[in-house]
Design an enzyme around this catalytic site. Structure first.
Site, PDB file in Angstrom:
ATOM      1  N   HIS B  64       0.873  -1.169   0.000  1.00  0.00           N
ATOM      2  CA  HIS B  64       0.000   0.000   0.000  1.00  0.00           C
ATOM      3  C   HIS B  64       0.917   1.228   0.000  1.00  0.00           C
ATOM      4  O   HIS B  64       1.957   1.251   0.673  1.00  0.00           O
ATOM      5  CB  HIS B  64      -0.928   0.001   1.214  1.00  0.00           C
ATOM      6  N   ASP B  66       1.141   4.120   1.241  1.00  0.00           N
ATOM      7  CA  ASP B  66       1.608   4.853   2.416  1.00  0.00           C
ATOM      8  C   ASP B  66       2.779   4.147   3.114  1.00  0.00           C
ATOM      9  O   ASP B  66       3.362   4.704   4.043  1.00  0.00           O
ATOM     10  CB  ASP B  66       0.462   5.122   3.393  1.00  0.00           C
TER      11      ASP B  66
END
Lengths: 309, 309
Positions: B64, B66
């Site tokens: 992901h 982030d």
């Protein structure tokens, strides 16, 4: 409607001396045009007290990481902020790869993401045509396919001299509107009054040119022609001219010569090499050629003002 | 040799309330192990007064954005800093894409960049075996293929009681070294002296577990078993338990239960949802179960100390 230019990152290659990677915001009427998107741009937009949600279009000059590695994170965040307005990212061919990275799923974004990929050999091209302004791309001269951008407000109609119109016999309220829209009208006594008699000259819009990374080049001059504000690559000072040539960049003085040749009004230097902790020397070198030069400071707001007619 | 854990980013999903995207540094003997690399990590390493050049290995939990969008920029910068030491990036299958982005050319990097891609179905795996420590990966339970990591110092030999050795008749200087290395020696009067008689017990090394993003799970407990410091996903508070289940995260209290079950010594909560401007509530909820809990603060230095024997 006045616009503001806010440099978000003025470093070249890598962060240094508190300077961040390349990105510049143009803020106008509550909308944000973003030029380049180096790593951390989503943070810098917040640091500048601008709203990421107001981004209208993104223009990437070239695919060196310091100009585009902030894209995936920015796009993810816009998705998490539940953006629904479509977003177009303009940039050189290959830019599409930034929508295909693991961790970013365009099909799961709540907005339509499109890329306008400018191919090698592309000449002048309008990449945004808004009712109030246009953005045009032109190829620059760097080590990789690179485009500069010119933001140009559309001219606004001149002011109607209502007193003069009345003196010429115009009476009907709708006739004032017609004159302003460029139509001739006939007064009750049968006289024809033309817009040229009562409407002042069209007001030109403000122009901003974003010209980086590049050697000084004719397309750069075209982008900057009569611009009110030009942000130009000034990676090096005079003593590193050879390095500028080798790496496809400009010296501060070369940027100044280009601004002068283009008849620009104000030059902002940017994209500073990490070797310059203090950029005053670059500003001074440029000012010997073009006095209205400023070394860009991050998060400063530089007004983009219409040139006096 | 003591180590320090420095959270560089404690936000989940997107930056909020001054918190940054996921990254945590383990600093030990002038070397840096980096766990996750959200956008902006290269800036945060500098903010923490650590040296990017000292990065030894990078461990990514999952793909992901982030947790990994800072990788391309960090790798570029390491190249520009003229790193020559090889660098390995460990992460789930697909991590290799971060070496293939336009703007990052592994073949032009001055160091060898390799990826250790952990496939779906991978169980416990040693992903770093250094003379002084190991790092082990185990799969976690998130919405995508995710691994947690356990850093574990190797045990150090116990101290030699030289006085007692002399009392037993050991005289030759080299015999003291042999005893410390685990060999028995014979004194001039023919007595055998064994290490067990004069060398104290082996000292266990310190353990750090990095367990995010995940639902509480048995593999998480294995990673955290008797750890001196556990950094655990605490994205939500109790009232958002359903949201934690839905998104594959943990509540602060679930993190605390896991730390307790694992017999850990100190729990650092991290990966906070943007809904918590103040994380005190999460810390309080966790402390009702596991008192030695701290809501991680970015750039704080948390000592990783060996558990008292």
């Amino acid at each position: 409607m006045s616009a503001t230019i806010i440099p978000l990152g003025t470093a070249s290659a890598m962060p240094a001396h508190g300077r961040h990677l390349s990105a510049t915001a143009l803020w106008r009427a509550g909308r944000l045009l973003l030029f380049d998107c180096g790593e951390g741009t989503q943070y810098r937009i917040k640091d500048a007290d601008l709203k990421r949600s107001r981004i209208d279009r993104v223009f990437i000059t070239h695919l060196h990481g310091d100009h585009c590695f902030g894209l995936p994170g920015l796009l993810s965040t816009l998705g998490m902020l539940q953006r629904t307005d479509p977003l177009m990212v303009v940039g050189p061919e290959g830019i599409q790869a930034f929508g295909q990275l693991p961790g970013l799923h365009p099909e799961s974004l709540p907005f339509e993401l499109t890329f306008l990929a400018l191919p090698a050999g592309a000449g002048r091209q309008v990449v945004l045509d808004d009712p109030a302004y246009t953005v045009t791309a032109r190829p620059l001269e760097h080590r990789t396919l690179t485009f500069g951008y010119r933001f140009e407000e559309k001219p606004t109609p001149g002011a109607l001299d209502a007193e003069r119109a009345r003196a010429l016999g115009v009476k009907a309220p709708e006739d004032f509107g017609r004159l302003k829209d460029g139509e001739a009208v006939t007064t009750p006594d049968g006289t024809t009054v033309t817009p040229a008699q009562v409407v002042g000259p069209e007001q030109p819009g403000a122009v901003f040119a974003y010209v980086t990374d590049t050697r000084p080049c004719p397309e750069g001059v075209h982008l900057a022609t009569k611009a009110d504000l030009v942000l130009h690559d000034a990676t090096f000072g005079m003593t590193h001219h050879a390095r500028a040539v080798e790496t496809g960049h400009s010296t501060a003085r070369e940027a100044a010569r280009l601004a002068q040749r283009a008849g620009a009004r104000h030059l902002l230097l940017s994209h500073f090499s990490a070797r310059y902790e203090d950029t005053t020397v670059l500003e001074q070198e440029a000012r010997t050629v073009f006095s209205n030069t400023t070394a860009a400071e991050e998060l400063q707001r530089y007004p983009l003002e219409r040139r006096a007619p």
